[in-house]
Design an enzyme around this catalytic site. Sequence first.
Site, short mmCIF file in Angstrom:
data_model
loop_
_atom_site.label_atom_id
_atom_site.label_comp_id
_atom_site.label_asym_id
_atom_site.label_seq_id
_atom_site.Cartn_x
_atom_site.Cartn_y
_atom_site.Cartn_z
N LYS A 171 0.84 -1.21 0.00
CA LYS A 171 0.00 0.00 0.00
C LYS A 171 0.87 1.25 0.00
O LYS A 171 1.85 1.33 0.74
CB LYS A 171 -0.89 0.01 1.25
CG LYS A 171 -1.81 -1.19 1.35
CD LYS A 171 -2.55 -1.22 2.68
CE LYS A 171 -1.62 -1.45 3.84
NZ LYS A 171 -2.34 -1.73 5.11
N THR A 203 -6.74 9.66 8.84
CA THR A 203 -6.42 8.39 8.19
C THR A 203 -6.28 7.27 9.23
O THR A 203 -5.63 6.27 8.98
CB THR A 203 -5.12 8.51 7.38
OG1 THR A 203 -4.09 9.01 8.26
CG2 THR A 203 -5.27 9.42 6.18
N GLY A 205 -6.96 4.05 10.90
CA GLY A 205 -7.68 2.82 10.53
C GLY A 205 -7.85 2.58 9.04
O GLY A 205 -8.62 1.71 8.63
N THR A 206 -7.09 3.31 8.22
CA THR A 206 -7.23 3.09 6.77
C THR A 206 -6.88 1.65 6.38
O THR A 206 -7.57 1.02 5.58
CB THR A 206 -6.32 4.04 5.96
OG1 THR A 206 -5.02 4.02 6.56
CG2 THR A 206 -6.85 5.45 5.94
N GLY A 207 -5.78 1.14 6.98
CA GLY A 207 -5.33 -0.21 6.62
C GLY A 207 -6.33 -1.27 7.07
O GLY A 207 -6.61 -2.23 6.35
N CYS A 208 -6.88 -1.09 8.28
CA CYS A 208 -7.87 -2.05 8.80
C CYS A 208 -9.10 -2.06 7.90
O CYS A 208 -9.62 -3.13 7.53
CB CYS A 208 -8.32 -1.66 10.21
SG CYS A 208 -6.97 -1.41 11.38
N1 LIG Z 1 -4.29 10.29 1.94
C1 LIG Z 1 -4.74 9.25 1.25
N2 LIG Z 1 -5.47 9.43 0.14
C2 LIG Z 1 -5.96 8.40 -0.58
N3 LIG Z 1 -5.72 7.10 -0.24
C3 LIG Z 1 -5.00 6.86 0.87
C4 LIG Z 1 -4.47 7.90 1.68
N4 LIG Z 1 -3.81 7.33 2.74
C5 LIG Z 1 -3.94 6.01 2.59
N5 LIG Z 1 -4.64 5.70 1.46
C6 LIG Z 1 -5.03 4.36 0.99
O1 LIG Z 1 -5.57 3.68 2.11
C7 LIG Z 1 -5.24 2.29 2.05
C8 LIG Z 1 -4.48 1.92 3.33
O2 LIG Z 1 -3.15 2.37 3.18
P1 LIG Z 1 -2.18 2.83 4.35
O3 LIG Z 1 -0.80 2.81 3.74
O4 LIG Z 1 -2.66 4.11 4.94
O5 LIG Z 1 -2.40 1.68 5.39
P2 LIG Z 1 -1.88 1.53 6.85
O6 LIG Z 1 -0.69 2.40 7.08
O7 LIG Z 1 -1.71 0.08 7.07
O8 LIG Z 1 -3.08 2.07 7.72
P3 LIG Z 1 -3.29 2.00 9.34
O9 LIG Z 1 -3.33 3.39 9.84
O10 LIG Z 1 -4.61 1.34 9.53
O11 LIG Z 1 -2.16 1.22 9.91
C9 LIG Z 1 -4.43 2.11 0.77
O12 LIG Z 1 -5.31 1.74 -0.27
C10 LIG Z 1 -3.86 3.50 0.52
O13 LIG Z 1 -3.53 3.73 -0.83
C1 LIG Z 2 -6.63 -2.13 17.55
C2 LIG Z 2 -5.91 -1.50 16.42
N1 LIG Z 2 -5.65 -2.25 15.34
C3 LIG Z 2 -4.99 -1.70 14.28
C4 LIG Z 2 -4.60 -0.37 14.30
C5 LIG Z 2 -3.85 0.22 13.11
O1 LIG Z 2 -4.56 1.18 12.50
C6 LIG Z 2 -4.91 0.39 15.45
N2 LIG Z 2 -4.56 1.70 15.56
N3 LIG Z 2 -5.56 -0.20 16.50
#
Ligand SMILES: Nc1ncnc2c1ncn2[C@@H]1O[C@H](COP(=O)(O)OP(=O)(O)OP(=O)(O)O)[C@@H](O)[C@H]1O
Ligand SMILES: Cc1ncc(CO)c(N)n1
Length: 271
Positions: A171, A203, A205-208
């Site tokens: 990502k 942003t 929880g975007t990954g979750c």
């Molecule tokens: N500012 C943004 N604009 C558009 N898409 C985004 C943005 N930030 C993240 N994404 C998208 O969100 C999804 C999750 O990516 P990200 O790299 O943020 O995950 P993460 O770091 O694992 O998140 P988390 O905060 O949950 O750990 C991907 O599809 C990424 O391209």
């Molecule tokens: C419980 C939990 N899982 C995953 C993440 C990552 O976004 C977070 N901040 N908290």
Amino acid sequence: MIALTIAGSDSGGGAGIQADTKTFQELGVFGTTAITSLTAQNTLGVHGIFEVSPAFLKQQIDSVLADFNVRAIKTGMLYSAEIIEAVADVMKMQDIPLVVDPVMIAKGGEGLLKEDAVTALITKLLPLTTICTPNIPEAEVITGMAINSESDIEVAAKKILALGVQYVVIKGGHLHGEFSVDAIYWEDGYFAMKTPRVQTKDTHGTGCTFSAAITAHLAKGLSVEAAIIEAKRFIQLAISTPLSIGNGHGPTNHFAYKRAGGNCEVAIHES
Ligand SMILES: Nc1ncnc2c1ncn2[C@@H]1O[C@H](COP(=O)(O)OP(=O)(O)OP(=O)(O)O)[C@@H](O)[C@H]1O
Ligand SMILES: Cc1ncc(CO)c(N)n1
């Protein structure tokens, strides 16, 4: 359609189990849960972590799988090597697609995976994984290499596939530039998904949310590739439709995809 999430609880509701079940619900999938840990958390940070015992986690997973026809499973915050081993012990007896979001560090910098648990993740869980969704820093930890370019992303993706993962989605949320680009690799294929980068601090929880949307679409019977593209629509709409709640990194908007009828352009590049 039923899905299971094995993850940590976020009291702030934007990430973890809460993000997963909201996403499942919005996508018409019945969500079940096995909770690995409780976090005292809000948009400003993680203030405490309470671990669930591996035996009790396993009891939760076994209870769900014994009773429900679960079509897809995802993992989020696993926290310790013992928890990872408990999950792997169950998963190796199953033939259910598994999405592993290798959560390591919260947006505020707090550790959500102990350092000594990385080896268990790599050796025990990744070989059982259908789709792994690391962000760039997580892909760096898993592969032990620095990622600074598109060719580094390709090398890292191939290293992750070599660990036994069927599909890897690297990502691009942590990169900079006009677009947020995610790269998908599998044994004999590749594509990239591109959407406009949204200028926002919300942003959390975007990954979750993204990995939960993949899991929900798998549970609904979409192919892996279609599930990943549809999940990108879900997360793009969730990030670009502001909720503006909390005083720190606010949560994304889980209502947005359904309200928009899933209408969101994602550019696909196959070379
Ligand atoms: N500012 C943004 N604009 C558009 N898409 C985004 C943005 N930030 C993240 N994404 C998208 O969100 C999804 C999750 O990516 P990200 O790299 O943020 O995950 P993460 O770091 O694992 O998140 P988390 O905060 O949950 O750990 C991907 O599809 C990424 O391209
Ligand atoms: C419980 C939990 N899982 C995953 C993440 C990552 O976004 C977070 N901040 N908290």
